[in-house]
Every structure is written in structure tokens, then in C-alpha cells.
Scaffold this active site. Structure first.
Site, PDB file in Angstrom:
ATOM      1  N   ARG A  95       0.798  -1.234   0.000  1.00  0.00           N
ATOM      2  CA  ARG A  95       0.000   0.000   0.000  1.00  0.00           C
ATOM      3  C   ARG A  95       0.826   1.278   0.000  1.00  0.00           C
ATOM      4  O   ARG A  95       0.493   2.212  -0.730  1.00  0.00           O
ATOM      5  CB  ARG A  95      -1.010  -0.005   1.152  1.00  0.00           C
ATOM      6  CG  ARG A  95      -2.285  -0.863   0.983  1.00  0.00           C
ATOM      7  CD  ARG A  95      -2.392  -1.606  -0.261  1.00  0.00           C
ATOM      8  NE  ARG A  95      -3.671  -2.276  -0.495  1.00  0.00           N
ATOM      9  CZ  ARG A  95      -3.836  -3.266  -1.351  1.00  0.00           C
ATOM     10  NH1 ARG A  95      -2.801  -3.740  -2.026  1.00  0.00           N
ATOM     11  NH2 ARG A  95      -5.015  -3.800  -1.561  1.00  0.00           N
ATOM     12  N   ASP A 124      -6.690  -1.230   4.464  1.00  0.00           N
ATOM     13  CA  ASP A 124      -6.044  -0.671   3.281  1.00  0.00           C
ATOM     14  C   ASP A 124      -6.366   0.807   3.062  1.00  0.00           C
ATOM     15  O   ASP A 124      -5.521   1.580   2.635  1.00  0.00           O
ATOM     16  CB  ASP A 124      -6.414  -1.492   2.039  1.00  0.00           C
ATOM     17  CG  ASP A 124      -5.731  -2.857   2.052  1.00  0.00           C
ATOM     18  OD1 ASP A 124      -4.645  -2.955   2.662  1.00  0.00           O
ATOM     19  OD2 ASP A 124      -6.268  -3.808   1.473  1.00  0.00           O
TER      20      ASP A 124
HETATM   21  N1  ARG Z   1      -6.094  -8.383   6.254  1.00  0.00           N
HETATM   22  C1  ARG Z   1      -4.989  -8.165   5.380  1.00  0.00           C
HETATM   23  C2  ARG Z   1      -4.393  -6.825   5.636  1.00  0.00           C
HETATM   24  O1  ARG Z   1      -5.039  -5.974   6.165  1.00  0.00           O
HETATM   25  C3  ARG Z   1      -5.324  -8.383   3.951  1.00  0.00           C
HETATM   26  C4  ARG Z   1      -6.290  -7.459   3.324  1.00  0.00           C
HETATM   27  C5  ARG Z   1      -6.536  -7.975   1.972  1.00  0.00           C
HETATM   28  N2  ARG Z   1      -7.352  -7.201   1.163  1.00  0.00           N
HETATM   29  C6  ARG Z   1      -8.240  -7.779   0.322  1.00  0.00           C
HETATM   30  N3  ARG Z   1      -8.844  -7.040  -0.523  1.00  0.00           N
HETATM   31  N4  ARG Z   1      -8.490  -9.058   0.368  1.00  0.00           N
HETATM   32  O2  ARG Z   1      -3.263  -6.611   5.309  1.00  0.00           O
END
Ligand code: ARG
Length: 397
Positions: A95, A124
């Protein structure tokens, strides 16, 4: 008057495709898309065409695999970064890189806004928002999915009305994020923490190899440089290791995770190379780092992983910890032998020119150079305060 511009992080999926049209209509602005290849196995040209067909002003597609490895994965390896000691942070590490390039493209094009397709419930959104604000506090952020109130059906209806192609992958109920360092899967049946994940969610980890075998990873100052004695660039090494370890079913993680926004969520990961590399790296550190440094580093690693997970990549705290981690890697050079067996692996050997392991000190055989007489005096002084405390009637036996 010239129209304002927005740079949208574009995956090519339904949400961000709908976001293109939605941004044009709701904000009356020109949309520039940015798609980055960080090893998620996408066809950059296809995505570029798709964006152009949706009427964007420009569609940037950038291969950032090298930079992702160099500036994000390597620092994470040096820090053995695992959130809650189990998740190697593949999504989280990507990110800040995306944020960095949103800012870069926005500056190049004089855009007033950047946009991303994150929902309002996850980590995210925090990571991209914080990354953008750290690098360009003046840029404004729009998060269409967080703002619009579409149900799934409404979103599809909107897509049909606006001639937005609906990807077949939309049929699968999971939300998936993928890059070189791992694959994150959530949603659908996985939202029930009692249910075993169905086999069909897995793509990188399948048991195809049942015969145990050995691999060897060579590190130089904390960075993996060779696989089985053969020099490799790290992109190639990670790709190959994902395949080898993945073919033993190694790398599955089933985790009830504490999100930054307070939700506990059930997350499944596939990260064969990441798990093997970090475990091997720790094993080499065990051999070369002096005890107090080793212990203290492990504590800071937890903090480091938290900061990365929380989206504080560009924060001075993460950077200061990084300086510490980097310094510790000066002698993390050597090789590690790993045994692969179905569904699992273990470290079975390690070797380094900087090894602090001294056989003549450690051996129980005759002729050890370790001075057991000194041990007596050492224990006396080490335990002096303990002794003084006991003399004052401390504890009952
Ligand atoms: N829970 C994980 C994180 O916050 C993965 C997030 C994954 N995003 C998705 N769109 N599946 O880093």
C-alpha cells in the site's frame, strides 16, 4: 476553465472500473488511472485498454516489482516482519508503494485529487490515506467505494448501464489481494471462523510433492541472494520459492486478525516464500547475533510489524526502527538448509563465516574450552542481589 483531475489506483476489477465512471459523473473531473504490477500476475496491456475504453484521460501501467522488492520486501525480511507473529504483511507492504506512485502521478499531471477503491472497513484505506498524506499533505483523497452506497446488485446495475464489463471473477464470493509476497483471501464462507476453508480458495499451495526434499538459501547481509547455491535476483528467487514450497502445500495461514479499525476478521493467506525466507532468516540470525541484540530485536520486530500493518510506513518511528534493523544485518551472511515435507518445513542446518557458535565451548565431550570454574564466580555475582533479597527473608521454600 480547465477541469480538475484525479489519479485513481486501478486494479482492473469491478469496483475500480465502476469508480472511473462514478468519479467522472459525481465530481465532473478527468480521471487518470494508475495500475502497478507488483507480481500479482496481471496483464498490464489488457488493463490499460480497459481503462482507455472507459474514457480515462490517461492510463499509467507500471512494472514496480523491482522497487517493491528493494524498498519494501527487503526491509521487511531484515525485520522478520509478521503481524501478530503469523501474517507476513504482503498486502500491507504494497500500500505505501501504491500511495507513493499515486502522489507521483498526481504531481506530474497537476491533479488535485487521488482516489482508491478501498472499502470503509479495512486496513487498506488507512494505509493508502496515510501514505498519501505523509508524502503530499495537500492532495485530496476520494474513496468512491467508501462514499457510494451501492449494494452489490446496484453496483452491477450501474455497471451495466454504463457499459462497464463485469469480470467473471465477480462470481466468486472472495475478496482477493495478491502480490509476490503473498495472497490474501477473505469473505464468503471464510467469514465463519468455525468453517474450514474450502480447498478451492487456494491457488499457490497445493500438495503435489510428497517426497521430502532439501533446499538451501544463502543470505548476504540479511538479503537472500542464492537458492540451492545458484545466484538469483530476488524477484526470481521469490517466484521460484513460491512454486517449490507451494508444491508441498507450505505457506497456508488461517488467522483471526485484529484489524486497525477494531474489527476481528478471519483472513486466509498463502505465502510460501515469505514464510520459508523469514524462518530461514531468523535461524541465521540465531547463529550470528549476540544474545541481547537478538532478544531485543525480536521485541522490536513485533512493533515494526504493527507499524507496517497500521499503515505507518512513512512515519519517522518506522524509519527509526528500520535504521536499527538495517544495522543488525551487517553479519547476517551465510546459508540455511531447509527440509520440505508435506504441509510443512523445518530448518535443519545453518552456517556462517560470522557464526558465534563455538563447538569447543559448547561440546559435552572431553576437552571443552569452557571454564566451568569461572561459572561458579559468575553465578555468585550474577545472583548477588537475588541472594541479598533472600537474606532479608524473601521467600518461603
Ligand atoms: N487483512 C490483510 C491486511 O489488512 C489483507 C487485506 C486484503 N485485502 C483484500 N482485498 N483481500 O493486510
Amino acid at each position: 476553465m480547465e477541469r480538475e483531475k484525479v489519479v485513481l489506483a486501478y486494479s482492473g476489477g469491478l469496483d475500480t472500473s465502476v469508480a472511473i465512471k462514478w468519479l467522472m459523473q459525481k465530481y465532473s473531473i478527468d480521471v487518470i488511472t494508475l495500475t502497478v504490477d507488483i507480481g500479482q500476475g496481471i496483464d498490464l496491456n489488457e488493463i490499460k485498454n480497459k481503462a482507455e475504453n472507459l474514457g480515462v484521460e490517461k492510463a499509467y501501467v507500471l512494472d514496480l516489482r523491482e522497487e517493491f522488492i528493494k524498498d519494501y520486501i527487503i526491509p521487511a525480511i531484515k525485520s522478520n516482519a509478521m503481524y501478530e507473529r503469523v501474517y507476513p504483511l504482503a498486502t500491507a507492504l504494497s500500500r505505501p508503494l501504491i500511495a507513493k506512485y499515486l502522489v507521483k502521478v498526481a504531481k506530474e499531471n497537476g491533479a488535485k485529487y487521488v482516489a482508491h477503491g478501498c472499502t470503509g472497513k479495512g486496513n487498506d484505506q488507512v494505509r493508502i490515506d496515510l501514505g498519501v498524506k505523509a508524502l503530499a499533505p495537500d492532495l485530496e483523497i476520494i474513496a468512491p467505494v467508501r462514499e457510494w452506497n451501492f449494494s452489490r446488485e446496484e453496483e452491477i446495475e450501474y455497471a451495466i448501464e454504463n457499459n462497464i464489463p463485469i469480470p467473471v471473477s465477480r462470481k466468486n464470493p472472495y475478496s482477493i489481494d495478491e502480490n509476490l509476497w503473498g495472497r490474501s483471501i477473505e469473505g464468503g464462507i471464510l467469514e465463519d471462523p468455525w468453517q474450514e476453508p474450502p480447498e478451492d480458495i487456494y491457488l499457490w499451495t497445493k500438495l503435489e510433492n510428497k517426497e521430502p526434499s532439501y533446499i538451501e538459501i544463502t543470505f548476504e547481509k540479511g538479503i537472500p541472494v542464492k537458492l540451492n547455491g545458484v545466484e538469483k535476483d530476488l524477484v526470481g528467487l521469490i517466484e521460484e520459492l513460491n512454486k517449490i514450497a507451494g508444491s508441498y502445500g507450505i505457506g497456508r495461514i488461517d488467522h483471526i486478525e485484529n484489524r486497525l479499525v477494531g474489527i476481528k476478521s478471519r483472513e486466509i493467506y498463502e505465502a510460501p516464500a515469505a514464510l520459508v525466507i523469514i524462518k530461514a532468516h531468523e535461524a541465521l540470525e540465531d547463529l550470528v547475533l549476540p544474545r541481547e541484540l537478538a532478544h531485543f530485536k525480536r521485541m522490536l520486530e513485533d512493533k515494526y510489524a504493527e507499524l507496517v500493518y497500521y499503515g505507518l510506513w512513512f512515519d519517522p518511528f518506522r524509519e527509526a526502527l528500520q535504521a536499527f534493523m538495517d544495522k543488525t544485518q551487517e553479519r547476517v551472511t551465510g546459508k540455511v538448509k531447509i527440509k520440505l515435507i508435506p504441509w510443512s518445513f523445518s530448518i535443519v542446518g545453518r552456517d556462517s563465516p560470522y557464526s558465534l557458535y563455538d563447538h569447543s565451548l559448547a561440546t559435552y565431550d572431553k576437552g571443552s574450552t569452557f571454564s566451568t570454574e569461572s561459572a561458579v564466580g559468575f553465578i555468585k555475582l550474577f545472583g548477588l542481589q537475588n541472594y541479598l533479597y533472600a537474606l532479608k527473608g524473601g521467600k518461603n521454600a
